[in-house]
Design an enzyme around this catalytic site. Sequence first.
Site, mmCIF file in Angstrom:
data_model
loop_
_atom_site.group_PDB
_atom_site.id
_atom_site.type_symbol
_atom_site.label_atom_id
_atom_site.label_comp_id
_atom_site.label_asym_id
_atom_site.label_seq_id
_atom_site.Cartn_x
_atom_site.Cartn_y
_atom_site.Cartn_z
ATOM 1 C CD GLU A 210 64.186 158.730 79.180
ATOM 2 O OE1 GLU A 210 65.321 159.157 78.898
ATOM 3 O OE2 GLU A 210 63.605 158.975 80.263
ATOM 4 C CG ASP A 284 71.515 165.541 84.231
ATOM 5 O OD1 ASP A 284 71.032 164.416 84.011
ATOM 6 O OD2 ASP A 284 72.335 166.090 83.486
#
Length: 519
Positions: A210, A284
């Site tokens: 990313e 997460d």
Amino acid sequence: MGDDAQSLRLPATPPRGHRVLVVGDLILDEYWRGGVSRLSPEAPVPILDGVEVNMALGGAANVAANLVQLGCQVSLGGLVGDDLAGETMRRLLDAHELDLAGVITHLRWTTTHKLRVIAQTQHLVRVDREARRGADAGPAEQLRRWVLAEIERVDAVICADYNKGVLCDEVLQPLLGAASRRRLPVFVDPKGRDFRRYQGATVLTPNLQELQQATDRQVEQAQECAAASSEVLEQTGAKAVLVTCGPQGMRLFEARHAAAAENDAGDQIHTQAREVFDVTGAGDTVIATLCMGVLQGLSMGRAARLANLAAGVVVGKLGTASVSYDELTAAVAAAEAEAQAESPRPSAPMALTNKLLAAQAASSWAQQVRCSGRRLVFTNGCFDLLHAGHVELLQQARAQGDVLLVAVNSDTSVRALKGASRPVMGEAQRATLLAALACVDALVFFSTPTPQALIEAVQPDVLVKGSDYAEREVVGRHSVEARGGRVHLVQLCTAASTSGLIDQITQGSACNATSSLKP
């Protein structure tokens, strides 16, 4: 600070006063797990037998579930479709005691649904059902109004962006603006090519891929990663960028070091060696734990180390998972113990008090071992008149894993098993001798007729006994094998027994000891 867990001690009970607003893409994770023993005659593909189906929360929903497990209160906002996956999502959220007020059902929305097919621990295929588009004006406005009302009663914000369309500009920009006005910390798991849309965030947590996509830079080397992170800090005005680097751990870049970032490799946070079953959902857990740590008053660096430990626990589980507060505190304690073990020490033998566990503490100690990624070996016996057969058994047991826990019959238990004349040596003397052996990592006494309850409490990976036992006779075998562990029977070369030694002493005999190997 180094990569140890210094100053990461958490309170004994999880925090209850912190409320976190989580907004983002809600994902339903479905798992089909089974075994493969043959190929299909129709095509060269495996046949999955004995399929077990499980549903789990993914995306922003999994971030929320992690926060709940860590003791935080959560306000969750997102969209689901009027479909079966959406119904399942709402049911799972309710089971996790998450408020559904911010979970908006939209007739023209498709709930993101990921189906993973797994043989043992090997992923065979993933099937995605999703519609990548921005939210329609109606549900986006409904979500925006809910977010702006909810933000008035929270202590922090997490934006879990999975590029599925929930965090469109119509929702994200008002959210960041309101958080800035209230001076709330904002943690963003970013996606896409333009991180400037996250201006106002406190921390961004991209992975290497990313980061590379957003900056169009190479990021494999430490200095390249530093340069790309410096660019993100400048674009967004964030205080920190925490880059998750897979097996290499994490790199933390803070804005106060941004001026020197291109000549600085950042704060490297290494992973600890552990068996990895599944990395699904690890990001997460990272962002949820990072947020909780900051709310607990930890510095950004220490909160990042806490998040790294939490991720290490989750990757040892199969499927999308969360980490409990107890698991996290156990991982912290294990990291501290490992750091202490690696520090220089005097060459004096380890004292008994460093190895002897209280019975009530054995379970949490064993959990710390597992959280550190080490295999726990368990064996038990009376160990009266410690002899060469005992030592050989213990050395071979230790070779079956990383840590050896020896359960020792108390004096009361020995008398019940062997008669009133035993033990010859009291439990304190027996423990002192066992603790002096380098192959023994920890000791615990038990007074019950068998160690069954203790085995169930500590959940060892390997259960060891001498080969004079048949495997079916080994106490605790079923509970160990049921959770994926195994039994190992040691073949001993030394022929010795405590009873034989006692006979020699009492009879004045010089004959060899009997061949019985039961300790």
